[in-house]
Design a protein around this motif. Structure first.
Motif, mmCIF file in Angstrom:
data_model
loop_
_atom_site.group_PDB
_atom_site.id
_atom_site.type_symbol
_atom_site.label_atom_id
_atom_site.label_comp_id
_atom_site.label_asym_id
_atom_site.label_seq_id
_atom_site.Cartn_x
_atom_site.Cartn_y
_atom_site.Cartn_z
ATOM 1 N N TYR B 67 -65.392 14.198 20.907
ATOM 2 C CA TYR B 67 -64.197 13.367 20.876
ATOM 3 C C TYR B 67 -63.938 12.755 19.517
ATOM 4 C CZ TYR B 67 -67.437 9.421 21.316
ATOM 5 O OH TYR B 67 -68.442 8.522 21.114
ATOM 6 N N ILE B 75 -61.912 7.014 25.939
ATOM 7 C CA ILE B 75 -63.120 7.814 25.766
ATOM 8 C C ILE B 75 -64.159 7.485 26.816
ATOM 9 C CG2 ILE B 75 -65.099 8.185 24.254
ATOM 10 C CD1 ILE B 75 -63.167 7.848 21.935
ATOM 11 N N GLN B 79 -65.657 9.922 29.542
ATOM 12 C CA GLN B 79 -67.101 10.122 29.565
ATOM 13 C C GLN B 79 -67.681 9.874 30.957
ATOM 14 O OE1 GLN B 79 -69.336 8.637 26.086
ATOM 15 N NE2 GLN B 79 -70.558 7.541 27.572
ATOM 16 N N ASN B 80 -67.220 8.810 31.583
ATOM 17 C CA ASN B 80 -67.719 8.507 32.912
ATOM 18 C C ASN B 80 -67.390 9.617 33.902
ATOM 19 O OD1 ASN B 80 -68.822 6.155 32.048
ATOM 20 N ND2 ASN B 80 -67.172 4.847 32.802
ATOM 21 N N LEU B 83 -69.560 12.669 33.153
ATOM 22 C CA LEU B 83 -70.943 12.423 33.558
ATOM 23 C C LEU B 83 -71.119 12.587 35.053
ATOM 24 C CD1 LEU B 83 -71.953 9.336 31.413
ATOM 25 C CD2 LEU B 83 -73.091 11.557 31.467
ATOM 26 N N ARG B 87 -73.594 15.345 36.640
ATOM 27 C CA ARG B 87 -74.720 14.947 37.458
ATOM 28 C C ARG B 87 -74.688 15.671 38.804
ATOM 29 N NH1 ARG B 87 -74.841 8.680 37.215
ATOM 30 N NH2 ARG B 87 -74.572 8.995 34.982
ATOM 31 N N LEU B 94 -74.087 16.412 26.379
ATOM 32 C CA LEU B 94 -74.345 16.028 24.996
ATOM 33 C C LEU B 94 -73.068 15.420 24.442
ATOM 34 C CD1 LEU B 94 -76.640 16.456 22.788
ATOM 35 C CD2 LEU B 94 -75.082 18.164 21.875
ATOM 36 N N ILE B 95 -73.190 14.218 23.911
ATOM 37 C CA ILE B 95 -72.014 13.507 23.419
ATOM 38 C C ILE B 95 -71.939 13.686 21.909
ATOM 39 C CG2 ILE B 95 -70.905 11.269 23.306
ATOM 40 C CD1 ILE B 95 -71.395 11.532 26.085
ATOM 41 N N HIS B 96 -70.788 14.049 21.445
ATOM 42 C CA HIS B 96 -70.664 14.264 19.999
ATOM 43 C C HIS B 96 -69.394 13.642 19.439
ATOM 44 C CE1 HIS B 96 -71.773 16.510 16.333
ATOM 45 N NE2 HIS B 96 -70.479 16.481 16.107
ATOM 46 N N PRO B 97 -69.519 12.419 18.911
ATOM 47 C CA PRO B 97 -68.356 11.820 18.258
ATOM 48 C C PRO B 97 -68.122 12.555 16.945
ATOM 49 C CG PRO B 97 -70.228 10.277 18.380
ATOM 50 C CD PRO B 97 -70.734 11.610 18.812
ATOM 51 N N ASN B 111 -71.694 24.756 14.625
ATOM 52 C CA ASN B 111 -73.090 24.448 14.372
ATOM 53 C C ASN B 111 -73.732 23.694 15.518
ATOM 54 O OD1 ASN B 111 -75.115 24.650 12.398
ATOM 55 N ND2 ASN B 111 -73.510 24.266 10.885
ATOM 56 N N SER B 115 -76.811 25.013 17.723
ATOM 57 C CA SER B 115 -78.138 24.429 17.607
ATOM 58 C C SER B 115 -78.544 23.723 18.887
ATOM 59 C CB SER B 115 -78.221 23.501 16.406
ATOM 60 O OG SER B 115 -77.703 22.249 16.723
ATOM 61 N N ARG B 117 -77.441 24.769 21.749
ATOM 62 C CA ARG B 117 -77.342 25.825 22.764
ATOM 63 C C ARG B 117 -76.517 25.363 23.965
ATOM 64 N NH1 ARG B 117 -82.324 25.981 20.325
ATOM 65 N NH2 ARG B 117 -83.118 28.015 19.728
#
Lengths: 340, 340
Positions: B67, B75, B79-80, B83, B87, B94-97, B111, B115, B117
């Motif tokens: 995001y 956000i 995300q909630n 998740l 679950r 995996l969270i990626h700001p 990348n 990395s 996967r």
DNA sequence: GAGTAAAATGACAGCGTTGTCATTATGATG
DNA sequence: CATCATAATGACAACGCTGTCATTTTACTC
């Protein structure tokens, strides 16, 4: 296909176990062997496979961030800081939103830690301030680090402190320096230590200047815009209204600012207003708010690194790992809402 | 020690492979065998070890949420929702700001996916609306699902749509129904599809009522409080000011409300104001804002489930997996800021 | 009821890493 | 320079699961 420990070992001309030692910093590798392996790692752009590590190893490389806090900005800043540190150390992060008022919260947390096989937990307020939650974690042998409001560690368990007391003292001092004598205070939820610490700092600053606090000027509320609006109405209706206000956070301050404007009271001319947190709220008002900036992401990063270090220390059975309580003092940011 | 596939197999009197088939829903297990295994799973409270699964299997059970959006509430809600669905399906997140304006953003994402996967990616605006990002994902064979503003899918790749157009039409319609003729519009960033869609809905509603839009009443800005404050001053200074305002989001609306009050203009009596998003801003103003509520968490959940389904379909080589574009229409919420 | 195809199940290797323990190199000591 | 303690390295099993392929069971046909 990405490199494996085996290809790195072949490239470097050592056994896979030696490579394993290098990537785990076990320290029993000769300097020139280490250099060879490092070079191989770089050349092949090798990254350990987390799944294999988790499976083979005793511990997992996953931390958990548990939160229950209505303040989205705070949580996101925490999360970003934690993520940064996790990434730097090859850990992953499991995010777990929860409801602290849920009576089964402890079971929920213990369950989560077990089923996800977490290495450790990062706790922020209000969870980090709930004695029974901490007790349960200790009982189950679950490692954690807390982010706490306070100027000294309450115990010898790992924590990172945010010195709300000191910062509140500074903000109040700033208002006093501007010549204000009648300064009001609007509190947030009393369950949050941050509220009581900020209030303590407020009183201390007044005492420093030899001023007796007027109970009429201190109002209890919640960390909300609505509290600000309502409280300021009450304060302005006083026979002798305050000339300055210190609100427990920016949201309250924004509400108070709004309320004051609605009643035709000029800010900062007739009423100076200071908030706390340096949230986006504080720059989205006219005039922008004087506030205290806590480097939340940095605090989170420090907490995470502290947790990781203590995890690694335990792994090496280094019982003498000393826990140092980091402490952050939010910094005063002066904006137009308190300028003379 | 928790149960393993082996202990479940022994308990049920079958081979571990059969247990594996059951937990992966492979479908080639006899009903009574399945029942036995299920019972064993329940009895032993067995949960598959994710690390072992990831290691042994071809795919990973990890999704990524990328995001870049200044709106913390959005956000966190996304995300909630993600998740929750993760679950429920045994996936991790995996969270990626990231920074969408970074020129190396594409490399960064590719990348990261490699990395870590990752099995797939969940993209929200503005990332989900950047053609070159999507192109790169397609090229690399990375699966993803987008959350997009629009009333129909732009292509046949998986997405979940939020019909801002329709909702904006409804909000504007609501203002028109209240008898307003001169309705202003304040836009957010033009790069966000949500802005253009909301603006399209605004124009359409006016057209529906046979009203010609007055260009003077349409102002470009950003999704910020400041835009609201400035724009409303400009609008109120017009020889013939608007009697109603539709702001592109709640933050702008809150700014406009503040600005109007500062100039002594009553809301809603002299000026009706509507926002968009149903963010906390919308209830933290006086009066509270009429707005449109998008069920962000639910949208995120749907997107995630759609991604997971398509991942599983690909695994089973089911090429005929049809991609259905889910569509959500934000719901009009009428509050005091537009009441007559 | 023999023959066959299809469905159901199982045996076993292998995924990439760490832990254990054995082996080899190094340095210190007399 | 032989001896020994210690540091450095390596061989190999194990972690819990899935994929492949072989085997057994079932259902159907004539």
């Amino acid at each position: 296909m990405s490199a494996t420990i085996k290809s790195v070992a072949e490239y470097a001309g050592v056994s896979i176990k030696t490579v394993s030692r290098v990537i785990n910093n076990e320290g029993t590798v000769k300097p020139d062997t280490l250099a060879k392996v490092q070079q191989a790692i770089d050349a092949l752009d090798y990254r350990p496979n987390k799944a294999a590590r988790d499976l083979a190893g005793r511990d997992n490389y996953v931390l958990g961030y548990v939160y229950d806090n209505p303040n989205a900005y705070y949580i996101l800043a925490m999360q970003n800081g934690i993520l940064k540190e996790c990434r730097a150390n090859g850990y992953e992060l499991l995010i777990h939103p929860c409801d602290a008022t849920n009576p089964d919260i402890i079971d929920e947390l213990v369950n989560m830690v077990n089923s996800a096989r977490l290495a450790g937990l990062i706790l922020s307020p209000p969870l980090s301030e709930m004695p029974d939650v901490l007790q349960a974690m200790d009982d189950k042998g679950i490692q954690y680090v807390r982010v706490l409001s306070g100027d000294k560690a309450p115990d010898d368990k790992p924590c990172v402190l945010v010195d709300d007391y000191q910062a509140a003292r500074q903000i109040t001092g700033h208002l006093l320096d501007q010549g204000h004598q009648r300064i009001a205070f609007i509190a947030g939820e009393k369950q949050h230590h941050s509220t009581t610490e900020r209030q303590r700092g407020f009183y201390q600053a007044l005492a420093d200047h030899g001023i007796q606090a007027d109970p009429e000027l201190v109002i209890d509320g919640t960390y909300s815009f609505g509290t600000g609006v309502q409280s300021i109405q009450q304060l302005l209706a006083l026979p002798e209204p305050p000339t300055a206000l210190f609100a427990c956070n920016d949201e309250i301050a924004a509400g108070a600012l709004f309320g004051a404007r609605m009643q035709g009271v000029d800010v900062p001319e007739a009423l100076a207003i200071a908030g706390f947190e340096n949230s986006p709220f504080s720059t989205q008002t006219f005039p922008p708010l004087t506030t205290a900036s806590q480097p939340t992401a940095q605090i989170a990063q420090r907490a995470t690194s502290s947790l990781i270090r203590s995890l690694q220390a335990r792994k090496r059975k280094a019982e003498n790992h000393t826990i140092t309580a980091d402490i952050f003092v939010p910094e005063l940011i002066v904006r137009e809402s308190t300028s003379r």
